[in-house]
Motif scaffolding. Structure first.
Motif, PDB file in Angstrom:
ATOM      1  N   LEU A 181       0.644  -1.035   0.217  1.00  0.00           N
ATOM      2  CA  LEU A 181      -0.083  -0.120  -0.075  1.00  0.00           C
ATOM      3  C   LEU A 181       0.882   1.103  -0.053  1.00  0.00           C
ATOM      4  CD1 LEU A 181      -2.752   1.436   0.283  1.00  0.00           C
ATOM      5  CD2 LEU A 181      -2.469   1.186   2.840  1.00  0.00           C
ATOM      6  N   ARG A 182       1.899   1.324   0.842  1.00  0.00           N
ATOM      7  CA  ARG A 182       2.855   2.214   1.036  1.00  0.00           C
ATOM      8  C   ARG A 182       3.546   2.553  -0.287  1.00  0.00           C
ATOM      9  NH1 ARG A 182       7.592   1.746   1.742  1.00  0.00           N
ATOM     10  NH2 ARG A 182       7.498  -0.202   2.736  1.00  0.00           N
ATOM     11  N   GLU A 183       4.181   1.604  -0.615  1.00  0.00           N
ATOM     12  CA  GLU A 183       4.985   1.532  -2.028  1.00  0.00           C
ATOM     13  C   GLU A 183       4.014   2.202  -3.221  1.00  0.00           C
ATOM     14  OE1 GLU A 183       6.138  -2.317  -2.870  1.00  0.00           O
ATOM     15  OE2 GLU A 183       7.512  -2.371  -1.077  1.00  0.00           O
ATOM     16  N   GLY A 184       2.538   1.725  -3.343  1.00  0.00           N
ATOM     17  CA  GLY A 184       1.879   2.200  -4.464  1.00  0.00           C
ATOM     18  C   GLY A 184       1.398   3.751  -3.994  1.00  0.00           C
ATOM     19  N   MET A 185       1.134   4.013  -2.807  1.00  0.00           N
ATOM     20  CA  MET A 185       0.857   5.383  -2.555  1.00  0.00           C
ATOM     21  C   MET A 185       2.009   6.492  -2.971  1.00  0.00           C
ATOM     22  SD  MET A 185      -2.061   5.894  -1.394  1.00  0.00           S
ATOM     23  CE  MET A 185      -3.042   5.720  -0.020  1.00  0.00           C
ATOM     24  N   GLU A 186       3.339   5.859  -2.717  1.00  0.00           N
ATOM     25  CA  GLU A 186       4.440   6.590  -2.987  1.00  0.00           C
ATOM     26  C   GLU A 186       4.618   6.626  -4.488  1.00  0.00           C
ATOM     27  OE1 GLU A 186       7.861   4.414  -1.218  1.00  0.00           O
ATOM     28  OE2 GLU A 186       7.133   5.394   0.657  1.00  0.00           O
ATOM     29  N   ALA A 187       4.428   5.440  -5.432  1.00  0.00           N
ATOM     30  CA  ALA A 187       4.615   5.628  -6.763  1.00  0.00           C
ATOM     31  C   ALA A 187       3.395   6.541  -7.275  1.00  0.00           C
ATOM     32  CB  ALA A 187       4.102   4.231  -7.077  1.00  0.00           C
ATOM     33  N   ILE A 188       2.232   6.614  -6.610  1.00  0.00           N
ATOM     34  CA  ILE A 188       1.199   7.579  -7.345  1.00  0.00           C
ATOM     35  C   ILE A 188       1.748   9.039  -6.900  1.00  0.00           C
ATOM     36  CG2 ILE A 188      -1.100   8.432  -6.815  1.00  0.00           C
ATOM     37  CD1 ILE A 188      -1.922   5.527  -6.520  1.00  0.00           C
ATOM     38  N   ALA A 189       2.388   9.209  -5.898  1.00  0.00           N
ATOM     39  CA  ALA A 189       2.721  10.546  -5.577  1.00  0.00           C
ATOM     40  C   ALA A 189       4.027  11.146  -6.567  1.00  0.00           C
ATOM     41  CB  ALA A 189       3.277  10.736  -4.075  1.00  0.00           C
ATOM     42  N   GLN A 190       4.618  10.086  -7.179  1.00  0.00           N
ATOM     43  CA  GLN A 190       5.452  10.490  -8.046  1.00  0.00           C
ATOM     44  C   GLN A 190       4.908  10.436  -9.558  1.00  0.00           C
ATOM     45  OE1 GLN A 190       8.888   7.352  -7.271  1.00  0.00           O
ATOM     46  NE2 GLN A 190       9.148   8.135  -5.373  1.00  0.00           N
ATOM     47  N   GLY A 191       3.892  10.415  -9.719  1.00  0.00           N
ATOM     48  CA  GLY A 191       3.132  10.390 -11.302  1.00  0.00           C
ATOM     49  C   GLY A 191       2.769   9.267 -11.832  1.00  0.00           C
ATOM     50  N   VAL A 192       2.765   7.978 -11.147  1.00  0.00           N
ATOM     51  CA  VAL A 192       2.380   6.943 -11.674  1.00  0.00           C
ATOM     52  C   VAL A 192       0.807   6.615 -11.959  1.00  0.00           C
ATOM     53  CG1 VAL A 192       1.982   4.342 -11.175  1.00  0.00           C
ATOM     54  CG2 VAL A 192       4.076   5.346 -10.662  1.00  0.00           C
ATOM     55  N   THR A 193       0.463   6.538 -13.158  1.00  0.00           N
ATOM     56  CA  THR A 193      -1.049   6.631 -13.475  1.00  0.00           C
ATOM     57  C   THR A 193      -1.387   5.348 -14.042  1.00  0.00           C
ATOM     58  OG1 THR A 193      -0.509   7.271 -15.835  1.00  0.00           O
ATOM     59  CG2 THR A 193      -0.888   8.996 -14.291  1.00  0.00           C
ATOM     60  N   THR A 194      -0.635   4.209 -13.958  1.00  0.00           N
ATOM     61  CA  THR A 194      -0.915   2.821 -14.298  1.00  0.00           C
ATOM     62  C   THR A 194      -0.587   1.899 -13.161  1.00  0.00           C
ATOM     63  OG1 THR A 194      -1.065   3.319 -16.675  1.00  0.00           O
ATOM     64  CG2 THR A 194      -1.056   1.000 -16.004  1.00  0.00           C
ATOM     65  N   VAL A 195      -1.463   1.008 -12.805  1.00  0.00           N
ATOM     66  CA  VAL A 195      -1.207  -0.074 -11.866  1.00  0.00           C
ATOM     67  C   VAL A 195      -1.484  -1.184 -12.822  1.00  0.00           C
ATOM     68  CG1 VAL A 195      -1.229  -1.325  -9.661  1.00  0.00           C
ATOM     69  CG2 VAL A 195      -1.744   1.235  -9.857  1.00  0.00           C
TER      70      VAL A 195
END
Length: 83
Positions: free
Chosen positions: A17-31
């Motif tokens: 969850l934390r890794e995903g939140m960090e990725a989104i904060a860095q601009g990730v738009t696709t999981v």
């Protein structure tokens, strides 16, 4: 830019969850969930949290490769339309 977890279970959900939140904060738009081999109901919670985080940033988060079993869990909890 994408994020691709391979496991989201109660054992590792907090870290993923934390890794995903960090990725989104860095601009990730696709999981990309096509490599997700281990999951339980905590995965549904993580996906919903990531969607909320993206919405708060006014970003559309695309979930691709959703395993059928995970989609079934989301339907069971009546949240599949939110994913």
């Amino acid at each position: 830019m994408s994020f691709s977890p391979t496991s989201i279970t109660m054992t590792d959900a907090a870290d993923v969850l934390r890794e995903g939140m960090e990725a989104i904060a860095q601009g990730v738009t696709t999981v990309d969930l096509s490599g997700l081999t281990h999951f339980d109901s905590s995965a549904v919670s993580a996906l919903l949290a990531w969607q909320r985080a993206a919405t708060e940033k006014s970003v559309s988060l695309e979930l691709v490769g959703l395993p059928a079993g995970l989609l079934s869990l989301a339907k069971l909890y009546s949240v599949d339309t939110l994913l």
